[in-house]
Write a protein that holds these residues in place. Structure first.
Motif, short mmCIF file in Angstrom:
data_model
loop_
_atom_site.label_atom_id
_atom_site.label_comp_id
_atom_site.label_asym_id
_atom_site.label_seq_id
_atom_site.Cartn_x
_atom_site.Cartn_y
_atom_site.Cartn_z
N ILE A 60 0.83 -1.21 0.00
CA ILE A 60 0.00 0.00 0.00
C ILE A 60 0.86 1.25 0.00
N ARG A 61 1.95 1.23 0.76
CA ARG A 61 2.81 2.41 0.82
C ARG A 61 3.46 2.70 -0.52
N ARG A 62 3.77 1.66 -1.27
CA ARG A 62 4.35 1.89 -2.61
C ARG A 62 3.29 2.41 -3.57
N LEU A 63 2.08 1.87 -3.48
CA LEU A 63 1.03 2.26 -4.41
C LEU A 63 0.46 3.64 -4.10
N MET A 64 0.55 4.07 -2.83
CA MET A 64 -0.09 5.32 -2.42
C MET A 64 0.93 6.34 -1.93
N GLN A 65 2.12 6.35 -2.53
CA GLN A 65 3.12 7.35 -2.17
C GLN A 65 2.57 8.75 -2.43
N GLY A 66 2.73 9.63 -1.46
CA GLY A 66 2.24 10.99 -1.61
C GLY A 66 0.90 11.21 -0.94
N TYR A 67 0.19 10.13 -0.58
CA TYR A 67 -1.07 10.27 0.13
C TYR A 67 -0.78 10.46 1.62
N GLY A 68 -1.77 10.91 2.34
CA GLY A 68 -1.62 11.12 3.77
C GLY A 68 -1.61 9.82 4.55
N TYR A 69 -1.30 9.93 5.83
CA TYR A 69 -1.19 8.74 6.68
C TYR A 69 -2.52 8.01 6.79
N TRP A 70 -3.61 8.74 7.04
CA TRP A 70 -4.90 8.08 7.27
C TRP A 70 -5.51 7.49 6.01
N PRO A 71 -5.41 8.12 4.83
CA PRO A 71 -5.88 7.41 3.62
C PRO A 71 -5.16 6.09 3.41
N MET A 72 -3.84 6.06 3.65
CA MET A 72 -3.11 4.80 3.52
C MET A 72 -3.55 3.80 4.59
N SER A 73 -3.77 4.28 5.82
CA SER A 73 -4.21 3.40 6.89
C SER A 73 -5.58 2.81 6.59
N GLY A 74 -6.48 3.62 6.02
CA GLY A 74 -7.80 3.11 5.65
C GLY A 74 -7.71 2.05 4.57
N ALA A 75 -6.84 2.29 3.60
CA ALA A 75 -6.66 1.30 2.52
C ALA A 75 -6.09 0.01 3.06
N ILE A 76 -5.14 0.12 4.00
CA ILE A 76 -4.55 -1.07 4.62
C ILE A 76 -5.62 -1.84 5.40
N ALA A 77 -6.47 -1.12 6.14
CA ALA A 77 -7.51 -1.78 6.93
C ALA A 77 -8.50 -2.51 6.03
N VAL A 78 -8.89 -1.89 4.93
CA VAL A 78 -9.82 -2.53 4.00
C VAL A 78 -9.18 -3.78 3.39
N ALA A 79 -7.93 -3.66 2.96
CA ALA A 79 -7.24 -4.80 2.36
C ALA A 79 -7.10 -5.96 3.35
N MET A 80 -6.77 -5.63 4.60
CA MET A 80 -6.64 -6.67 5.62
C MET A 80 -7.98 -7.34 5.87
N ALA A 81 -9.05 -6.55 5.94
CA ALA A 81 -10.38 -7.12 6.19
C ALA A 81 -10.82 -8.03 5.04
N VAL A 82 -10.55 -7.60 3.81
CA VAL A 82 -10.94 -8.41 2.65
C VAL A 82 -10.21 -9.74 2.64
N MET A 83 -8.92 -9.70 2.94
CA MET A 83 -8.11 -10.92 2.84
C MET A 83 -8.21 -11.83 4.06
N LEU A 84 -8.48 -11.25 5.24
CA LEU A 84 -8.44 -12.06 6.46
C LEU A 84 -9.80 -12.51 6.97
N SER A 85 -10.86 -11.74 6.70
CA SER A 85 -12.15 -12.05 7.31
C SER A 85 -12.66 -13.43 6.91
N GLY A 86 -12.52 -13.79 5.64
CA GLY A 86 -12.97 -15.11 5.19
C GLY A 86 -12.21 -16.25 5.85
N PRO A 87 -10.88 -16.28 5.73
CA PRO A 87 -10.11 -17.35 6.38
C PRO A 87 -10.30 -17.41 7.89
#
Length: 249
Positions: free
Chosen positions: A67-94
């Motif tokens: 996420i940090r590579r894909l969202m260079q230049g974005y603020g801390y919280w937009p990146m944190s939100g993207a990380i949280a969504v990605a983690m939820a998508v990948m982890l919630s099912g398993p």
């Protein structure tokens, strides 16, 4: 720029993930959240949470790097939100499947998929909030920063916002947003006079201002911090934990 795989392996060499895994596993095993305290014996809780926390940390490191590579230049919280969504998508099912398997025969209803998605999302944001607090970037509008004593040694035209300090032969190179100054003093004395500045030592010969760090990369297995003056400062193994705790990588 080094590949994600090499950077990921370098992060795993740090003791921080292992220590985090051990501490979090013990804490949640004793606390027994999501109903596991009453429905699982301690040994099973310990094995369950050790697995869940390990998978979350390993996946979380990979997601954060990507996420940090894909969202260079974005603020801390937009990146944190993207990380949280990605983690939820990948982890919630398993995690939902794993919880259901573990709770079989224990008279324990595991969280449903929507609930697990929400839990993973909230926990991920919580981790980001903790990293933000540790980085010393919490909002404190009433506090006036203290100018470090080292700035008094610099000529007025070059006094500005600190970026970095480095050993340069027998001098200390002080870089601000106004220019560079060479001071004839020991680096240890310069560090003492940096009291009040928001930054940290990252190498025996380098100090950086926290807000001057724009990114990081790996070079031949060495972690490098990228600064706003286009310089690249190495991070030694002894200081890597401090750099991670401040949320700079």
């Amino acid at each position: 720029m080094v590949s994600l795989v090499k950077e990921y392996k370098a992060l795993l060499k740090s003791p921080v993930p292992v220590v985090t895994w051990a501490v979090v596993t013990v804490l949640v095993s004793y606390a027994g959240p999501f109903g596991t305290f009453n429905k699982m014996p301690f040994q099973l809780r310990l094995a369950y949470w050790a697995t869940v926390v390990a998978v979350s940390i390993l996946l979380g490191l990979a997601v954060r790097l990507t996420i940090r590579r894909l969202m260079q230049g974005y603020g801390y919280w937009p990146m944190s939100g993207a990380i949280a969504v990605a983690m939820a998508v990948m982890l919630s099912g398993p995690l939902t499947w794993f919880s259901a398997r573990v709770s079989t025969g224990l008279n324990h209803s595991s969280p449903a998929l929507p609930e697990m998605f929400f839990l993973v999302f909230v926990v991920s944001l919580g981790v980001s909030a903790v990293r933000r607090i540790l980085a010393g970037n919490s909002v404190a509008p009433e506090i006036t920063p203290i100018e470090p004593r080292l700035m008094r040694r610099i000529a007025p035209p070059l006094q500005g916002r600190l970026i970095r300090c480095s050993v340069f032969d027998h001098y200390v190179l002080v870089v601000t947003d106004k220019g560079e100054s060479k001071l004839l003093l020991r680096f240890s004395d310069a560090l003492d006079e940096l009291e009040g500045a928001d930054g940290l030592q990252v190498h025996r010969s380098h100090w950086v201002a926290t807000d001057a760090v724009t990114g990081h990369e790996m070079e031949k297995g060495r972690l490098m911090l990228l600064l706003e003056d286009c310089s690249r400062v190495p991070v030694s193994r002894n200081y890597r934990g401090d750099v991670e705790a401040r949320g700079l990588i």
